[in-house]
Design an enzyme around this catalytic site. Structure first.
Site, mmCIF file in Angstrom:
data_model
loop_
_atom_site.group_PDB
_atom_site.id
_atom_site.type_symbol
_atom_site.label_atom_id
_atom_site.label_comp_id
_atom_site.label_asym_id
_atom_site.label_seq_id
_atom_site.Cartn_x
_atom_site.Cartn_y
_atom_site.Cartn_z
ATOM 1 N N ASP A 1 0.868 -1.166 0.000
ATOM 2 C CA ASP A 1 0.000 0.000 0.000
ATOM 3 C C ASP A 1 0.911 1.225 0.000
ATOM 4 O O ASP A 1 2.133 1.108 -0.155
ATOM 5 C CB ASP A 1 -0.989 -0.030 1.175
ATOM 6 C CG ASP A 1 -0.357 0.257 2.529
ATOM 7 O OD1 ASP A 1 0.893 0.422 2.624
ATOM 8 O OD2 ASP A 1 -1.113 0.321 3.514
ATOM 9 N N CYS B 1 3.355 -2.587 4.051
ATOM 10 C CA CYS B 1 2.423 -1.514 4.379
ATOM 11 C C CYS B 1 3.127 -0.629 5.399
ATOM 12 O O CYS B 1 4.346 -0.683 5.526
ATOM 13 C CB CYS B 1 1.079 -2.056 4.866
ATOM 14 S SG CYS B 1 1.091 -2.946 6.434
ATOM 15 N N THR C 1 3.191 -0.766 8.716
ATOM 16 C CA THR C 1 3.838 -1.552 9.764
ATOM 17 C C THR C 1 4.146 -2.978 9.327
ATOM 18 O O THR C 1 4.919 -3.666 9.988
ATOM 19 C CB THR C 1 2.943 -1.656 11.017
ATOM 20 O OG1 THR C 1 1.730 -2.326 10.652
ATOM 21 C CG2 THR C 1 2.657 -0.285 11.603
ATOM 22 N N HIS D 1 12.232 -22.113 10.307
ATOM 23 C CA HIS D 1 11.321 -22.812 11.209
ATOM 24 C C HIS D 1 9.864 -22.766 10.786
ATOM 25 O O HIS D 1 9.098 -23.675 11.117
ATOM 26 C CB HIS D 1 11.445 -22.236 12.622
ATOM 27 C CG HIS D 1 12.739 -22.558 13.276
ATOM 28 N ND1 HIS D 1 13.001 -22.247 14.585
ATOM 29 C CD2 HIS D 1 13.868 -23.173 12.811
ATOM 30 C CE1 HIS D 1 14.222 -22.657 14.901
ATOM 31 N NE2 HIS D 1 14.767 -23.204 13.829
ATOM 32 N N HIS E 1 10.087 -29.214 12.255
ATOM 33 C CA HIS E 1 9.337 -28.032 11.839
ATOM 34 C C HIS E 1 8.267 -28.396 10.808
ATOM 35 O O HIS E 1 7.237 -27.729 10.728
ATOM 36 C CB HIS E 1 10.279 -26.961 11.313
ATOM 37 C CG HIS E 1 11.340 -26.599 12.297
ATOM 38 N ND1 HIS E 1 11.061 -25.961 13.483
ATOM 39 C CD2 HIS E 1 12.671 -26.835 12.297
ATOM 40 C CE1 HIS E 1 12.182 -25.799 14.161
ATOM 41 N NE2 HIS E 1 13.174 -26.327 13.467
#
Length: 147
Positions: A7, A64, A66, A97, A132
């Site tokens: 964004d 974006c 954050t 992982h 994993h």
């Protein structure tokens, strides 16, 4: 094939990663946005996540402000493991992982140089498998309603 999306808050990070991919001669698909004009992140996250989930791209980068909102949206798509990272250790571990297939970052959290560094780590780090893989199986069980 690598997919890219952002964004307005992550536009600069996306462009820096795109430049890095071009320098490396890597094939990519850019799902926008193409400026810092305000745009909603969820539709872009959905396009990129579907592109990955449908097997058209092996990995993707979403950005974006954050990295959080765009990762939440991407993770709604079955088969997507999108992780927000801000440092090198997390970029490596999300591959080793968690077998993440989308790396999410925030343009208001990290700079372009760091984003490229994290993208490089993400692209170069293999999934460790082993114990994993069992854990990834549990995530798939959740997606299928078995857990």
């Amino acid at each position: 094939m690598i997919a890219l999306g952002a964004d307005h808050g992550g536009y600069r990070l996306k462009e820096a990663i795109k430049a890095y991919l071009q320098e490396q001669g890597m094939e990519y698909q850019d799902f926008g946005t193409n400026s810092e004009d305000s745009v909603d992140y969820a539709p872009i996250a959905a396009k990129v996540a579907h592109f990955v989930a449908d097997g058209h791209a092996e990995k993707a980068f979403l950005c974006c402000g954050t990295g959080i909102g765009i990762s939440i949206a991407a993770n709604k798509i079955k088969g997507i493991r999108a992780a927000v990272v801000t440092n090198e250790f997390c970029a490596e571990m999300t591959r080793r992982h968690n077998d993440a297939n989308i790396l999410c970052m925030g343009g208001r959290v990290i700079d372009e140089e760091t984003a490229v560094k994290l993208a490089k780590i993400f692209l170069e780090t293999p999934f460790d498998g082993g114990r994993h893989s069992v854990r990834i199986g549990h995530i798939q069980d959740i997606e299928e309603g078995r857990l």
